[in-house]
Motif scaffolding. Structure first.
Motif, PDB file in Angstrom:
ATOM      1  N   GLY A  92       0.886  -1.236   0.042  1.00  0.00           N
ATOM      2  CA  GLY A  92      -0.118  -0.049  -0.038  1.00  0.00           C
ATOM      3  C   GLY A  92       0.970   1.298   0.058  1.00  0.00           C
ATOM      4  N   SER A  93       0.270   2.512   0.061  1.00  0.00           N
ATOM      5  CA  SER A  93       1.099   3.450   0.083  1.00  0.00           C
ATOM      6  C   SER A  93       1.915   3.570   1.411  1.00  0.00           C
ATOM      7  CB  SER A  93       0.143   4.923  -0.371  1.00  0.00           C
ATOM      8  OG  SER A  93      -0.774   4.874   0.614  1.00  0.00           O
TER       9      SER A  93
ATOM     10  N   VAL B  15       2.291  -5.284   3.541  1.00  0.00           N
ATOM     11  CA  VAL B  15       1.353  -6.488   4.292  1.00  0.00           C
ATOM     12  C   VAL B  15       1.906  -7.777   4.084  1.00  0.00           C
ATOM     13  CG1 VAL B  15      -1.119  -7.058   4.677  1.00  0.00           C
ATOM     14  CG2 VAL B  15      -0.605  -4.778   4.034  1.00  0.00           C
TER      15      VAL B  15
ATOM     16  N   ALA C 252      -2.444 -11.399   9.060  1.00  0.00           N
ATOM     17  CA  ALA C 252      -2.076 -10.232   8.204  1.00  0.00           C
ATOM     18  C   ALA C 252      -1.114  -9.227   9.006  1.00  0.00           C
ATOM     19  CB  ALA C 252      -2.937  -9.547   7.363  1.00  0.00           C
TER      20      ALA C 252
ATOM     21  N   LYS D  57       0.673  -5.846   8.994  1.00  0.00           N
ATOM     22  CA  LYS D  57       0.821  -4.619   7.906  1.00  0.00           C
ATOM     23  C   LYS D  57       2.126  -3.624   8.405  1.00  0.00           C
ATOM     24  CE  LYS D  57      -1.445  -0.424   6.013  1.00  0.00           C
ATOM     25  NZ  LYS D  57      -2.767   0.062   5.777  1.00  0.00           N
TER      26      LYS D  57
ATOM     27  N   GLU E  43      -6.444  -9.652  11.276  1.00  0.00           N
ATOM     28  CA  GLU E  43      -7.153 -10.802  10.825  1.00  0.00           C
ATOM     29  C   GLU E  43      -6.815 -10.888   9.538  1.00  0.00           C
ATOM     30  OE1 GLU E  43     -11.795 -11.643  10.355  1.00  0.00           O
ATOM     31  OE2 GLU E  43     -11.515  -9.883  11.115  1.00  0.00           O
TER      32      GLU E  43
ATOM     33  N   MET F  98      -7.355 -12.174   5.666  1.00  0.00           N
ATOM     34  CA  MET F  98      -8.787 -12.161   5.084  1.00  0.00           C
ATOM     35  C   MET F  98      -8.121 -12.980   3.565  1.00  0.00           C
ATOM     36  SD  MET F  98     -11.079 -10.955   6.653  1.00  0.00           S
ATOM     37  CE  MET F  98     -12.617 -10.765   5.668  1.00  0.00           C
TER      38      MET F  98
ATOM     39  N   THR G 138      -8.881  -8.648  -1.675  1.00  0.00           N
ATOM     40  CA  THR G 138      -9.863  -7.213  -1.748  1.00  0.00           C
ATOM     41  C   THR G 138     -10.865  -7.689  -2.637  1.00  0.00           C
ATOM     42  OG1 THR G 138      -8.753  -6.121  -3.442  1.00  0.00           O
ATOM     43  CG2 THR G 138      -7.870  -5.730  -1.351  1.00  0.00           C
TER      44      THR G 138
ATOM     45  N   ASN H 148     -10.320  -1.499  -0.450  1.00  0.00           N
ATOM     46  CA  ASN H 148     -10.343  -1.315   1.145  1.00  0.00           C
ATOM     47  C   ASN H 148     -11.590  -2.317   1.755  1.00  0.00           C
ATOM     48  OD1 ASN H 148      -8.200   0.325   1.432  1.00  0.00           O
ATOM     49  ND2 ASN H 148      -9.401   2.119   1.344  1.00  0.00           N
TER      50      ASN H 148
ATOM     51  N   LEU I 245     -12.216  -6.439   2.202  1.00  0.00           N
ATOM     52  CA  LEU I 245     -11.523  -7.643   2.156  1.00  0.00           C
ATOM     53  C   LEU I 245     -12.609  -8.667   2.307  1.00  0.00           C
ATOM     54  CD1 LEU I 245      -8.595  -6.771   4.404  1.00  0.00           C
ATOM     55  CD2 LEU I 245      -8.506  -7.058   1.813  1.00  0.00           C
TER      56      LEU I 245
ATOM     57  N   ASP J 223      -8.672  -0.625   6.429  1.00  0.00           N
ATOM     58  CA  ASP J 223      -8.043   0.609   5.970  1.00  0.00           C
ATOM     59  C   ASP J 223      -8.573   1.942   6.532  1.00  0.00           C
ATOM     60  OD1 ASP J 223      -5.992   2.499   4.957  1.00  0.00           O
ATOM     61  OD2 ASP J 223      -6.010   1.261   3.278  1.00  0.00           O
TER      62      ASP J 223
HETATM   63  N1  ATP Z   1      -6.120  -8.225   6.571  1.00  0.00           N
HETATM   64  C1  ATP Z   1      -5.540  -8.604   5.154  1.00  0.00           C
HETATM   65  N2  ATP Z   1      -5.584  -9.899   5.003  1.00  0.00           N
HETATM   66  C2  ATP Z   1      -5.387 -10.222   3.718  1.00  0.00           C
HETATM   67  N3  ATP Z   1      -4.667  -9.190   2.870  1.00  0.00           N
HETATM   68  C3  ATP Z   1      -4.711  -8.025   3.187  1.00  0.00           C
HETATM   69  C4  ATP Z   1      -4.963  -7.601   4.691  1.00  0.00           C
HETATM   70  N4  ATP Z   1      -4.665  -6.315   4.485  1.00  0.00           N
HETATM   71  C5  ATP Z   1      -4.417  -5.853   3.326  1.00  0.00           C
HETATM   72  N5  ATP Z   1      -4.087  -6.979   2.703  1.00  0.00           N
HETATM   73  C6  ATP Z   1      -3.479  -6.892   1.275  1.00  0.00           C
HETATM   74  O1  ATP Z   1      -2.380  -6.110   1.380  1.00  0.00           O
HETATM   75  C7  ATP Z   1      -2.564  -4.976   0.358  1.00  0.00           C
HETATM   76  C8  ATP Z   1      -2.135  -3.783   0.721  1.00  0.00           C
HETATM   77  O2  ATP Z   1      -3.000  -3.304   1.799  1.00  0.00           O
HETATM   78  P1  ATP Z   1      -3.018  -1.833   2.497  1.00  0.00           P
HETATM   79  O3  ATP Z   1      -3.942  -1.753   3.304  1.00  0.00           O
HETATM   80  O4  ATP Z   1      -1.418  -1.450   2.852  1.00  0.00           O
HETATM   81  O5  ATP Z   1      -2.895  -0.771   1.266  1.00  0.00           O
HETATM   82  P2  ATP Z   1      -3.866  -0.567   0.221  1.00  0.00           P
HETATM   83  O6  ATP Z   1      -5.283  -0.311   0.756  1.00  0.00           O
HETATM   84  O7  ATP Z   1      -4.118  -1.390  -0.859  1.00  0.00           O
HETATM   85  O8  ATP Z   1      -3.496   0.895  -0.168  1.00  0.00           O
HETATM   86  P3  ATP Z   1      -3.490   2.268   0.379  1.00  0.00           P
HETATM   87  O9  ATP Z   1      -2.987   2.272   1.982  1.00  0.00           O
HETATM   88  O10 ATP Z   1      -2.437   2.953  -0.348  1.00  0.00           O
HETATM   89  O11 ATP Z   1      -4.845   2.821   0.422  1.00  0.00           O
HETATM   90  C9  ATP Z   1      -4.037  -5.086  -0.010  1.00  0.00           C
HETATM   91  O12 ATP Z   1      -4.731  -4.644  -1.240  1.00  0.00           O
HETATM   92  C10 ATP Z   1      -4.568  -6.490   0.013  1.00  0.00           C
HETATM   93  O13 ATP Z   1      -4.361  -7.292  -0.864  1.00  0.00           O
END
Ligand code: ATP
Length: 308
Positions: free
Chosen positions: A50-51, A55, A68, A70, A118, A120, A124, A166, A168, A179
Motif C-alpha cells: 500500500g502507499s 502487508v 496479516a 501491516k 485478521e 482475509m 480485496t 479497502n 476484504l 484501512d
Molecule cells: N487483513 C488482510 N488480509 C489479507 N490481505 C490483506 C489484508 N490487509 C491488506 N491486505 C493486502 O495487502 C494489500 C495492501 O494493503 P494496504 O492496506 O497496505 O494498502 P491499500 O489499501 O491497498 O493501499 P493504500 O493504503 O495505499 O490505500 C491489499 O491490497 C491486500 O491485497
C-alpha cells in the motif's frame, strides 16, 4: 479546597491523544485480552503493497494461526504519522464482525510500527473485477458492508475511503471493511469532515467540490453520506466489472473525474438489472447528500430484503 475540574475533551483536529503504542519487545496493545508477541510471528509471504507500507501473511509459531501483518514505512512524514495515529486509534475502538479485526499493534524503538490483523484469504474486492457477479452475490456483499458502515457511523466514525481495494473477503463469504488511514472520529455535531481526503474516484460530489454553490452547510456536515456514495459506486463497479463513472479510462485525470462526478448524471445500474437493484443504486448515488439513504435505511431496502 479539594475542587476537582474535569479536563476538556481534545478537539479532533489535534493529534489524537491516546494510549501510546507498546514496544514490540514488551507487551502489545490489543482490542482483545489475548496478546500476541511479535517474536512469535513468522513471515510467510507478501500479501500486497500500500502507499503506507507492506502487508505480510504471517504465521504464529506455536498455534500456526495465520494473520496479516501491516508493516508501516519507517520514514514517515508528519502527515503519514498523523494518519497512522488516527488509524490505530480507530482500530483500537472498533470491534465488529464487519470490520477487519486488529489483534495487536507493535512499535519498535526505531519507530517502525506494525499492525497485526485478521487474515482475509481472498484479498480485496478488486479481485472480483472481470467476474460475473449475480444480484444475490452482490446483495450478500452489500449487506455486510452496510452493516459495517452502520456500525461505524453509529460510533461517529466516518471511513472516507470506501472502495473495492479497502474491502476484504474470505472463503467463509465474509466481507469486511479495512484501512482506516484517512478515517475520522466526529467529535462535534457540526464538524465538517467532508474535505478532500481519500481516493478521488470514489468521492461524492459534495466532497469533490465542497465550494460549489449548491452545496449547503447542512450538506457539508452530512459527512456519513459521503461514505454511502463511495459504497454505491463500489457496488456498481463490482456489478459491471469496471469503474462505473468512466468506463474507458483506467486512471482518469482530476478534471475528467470532476466533470463526471459533479456535472454528469449519477451512474445507474444497467437496464437489465432488477427494479429493486436499480432503485438500490439510485438511493446510494443521489447527488444531494440529504436525499441519499443512510446505511441503516439501505439495510431495509427491498433489494436486500428480497435477497435475505
Ligand atoms: N487483513 C488482510 N488480509 C489479507 N490481505 C490483506 C489484508 N490487509 C491488506 N491486505 C493486502 O495487502 C494489500 C495492501 O494493503 P494496504 O492496506 O497496505 O494498502 P491499500 O489499501 O491497498 O493501499 P493504500 O493504503 O495505499 O490505500 C491489499 O491490497 C491486500 O491485497
Amino acid at each position: 479546597m479539594n475542587l476537582k475540574l474535569s479536563l476538556p475533551q481534545a478537539p479532533s483536529t489535534s493529534l489524537p491523544c491516546f494510549i501510546p503504542i507498546a514496544t514490540a519487545s514488551t507487551t502489545v496493545t490489543s482490542s482483545t485480552s489475548n496478546t500476541i508477541s511479535a517474536s512469535d510471528l513468522e513471515r510467510v509471504n507478501v500479501l500486497g503493497f500500500g502507499s503506507g507500507g507492506t502487508v505480510y501473511k504471517v504465521s504464529h509459531k506455536t498455534t500456526s494461526a495465520t494473520y496479516a501483518l501491516k508493516k508501516v514505512k519507517e520514514d514517515m512524514d508528519s502527515t503519514s504519522r498523523h494518519q497512522l495515529l488516527r488509524e490505530t486509534e480507530i482500530l483500537r475502538l472498533v470491534d465488529s464482525p464487519y470490520v477487519v479485526k486488529c489483534h495487536d499493534i507493535y512499535e519498535k524503538p526505531s519507530g517502525e510500527v506494525s499492525i497485526l490483523m485478521e487474515y482475509m484469504d481472498l484479498g480485496t474486492l478488486e479481485s472480483l473485477r472481470g467476474n460475473v457477479v449475480k444480484e444475490d452475490q452482490l446483495a450478500l456483499i452489500a449487506r455486510q458492508v452496510l452493516k459495517g458502515l452502520s456500525y461505524l457511523h453509529g460510533l461517529k466514525i466516518v471511513h472516507r475511503d470506501i472502495k473495492p481495494a479497502n474491502l476484504l473477503r474470505n472463503s467463509r463469504e465474509e466481507v469486511k471493511i479495512a484501512d482506516f488511514g484517512v478515517s475520522k472520529i466526529m467529535v462535534k455535531s457540526l464538524d465538517k469532515s467532508n474535505t478532500f481526503t481519500g481516493t478521488c474516484a470514489y468521492m461524492s460530489p459534495e466532497r469533490f467540490d465542497s465550494e460549489a454553490a449548491d452545496v449547503s452547510e447542512e450538506d457539508k456536515s452530512n459527512v456519513y453520506a459521503g461514505d454511502i456514495w463511495s459504497f454505491g459506486l463500489t457496488m456498481l463497479e463490482i456489478l459491471v466489472g469496471h469503474f462505473p463513472l468512466l468506463a474507458h479510462e483506467d486512471k482518469p485525470d482530476w478534471a475528467t473525474l470532476m466533470c463526471a462526478v459533479c456535472l454528469g448524471e449519477s451512474p445507474k445500474a444497467p437496464e437489465e438489472c432488477s427494479e429493486e437493484l436499480k432503485s438500490f443504486v439510485d438511493c446510494c448515488l443521489r447527488k444531494k447528500p440529504s436525499e441519499r439513504w443512510t446505511a441503516s435505511q439501505l439495510l431495509n431496502h427491498p433489494f436486500l430484503l428480497q435477497q435475505d
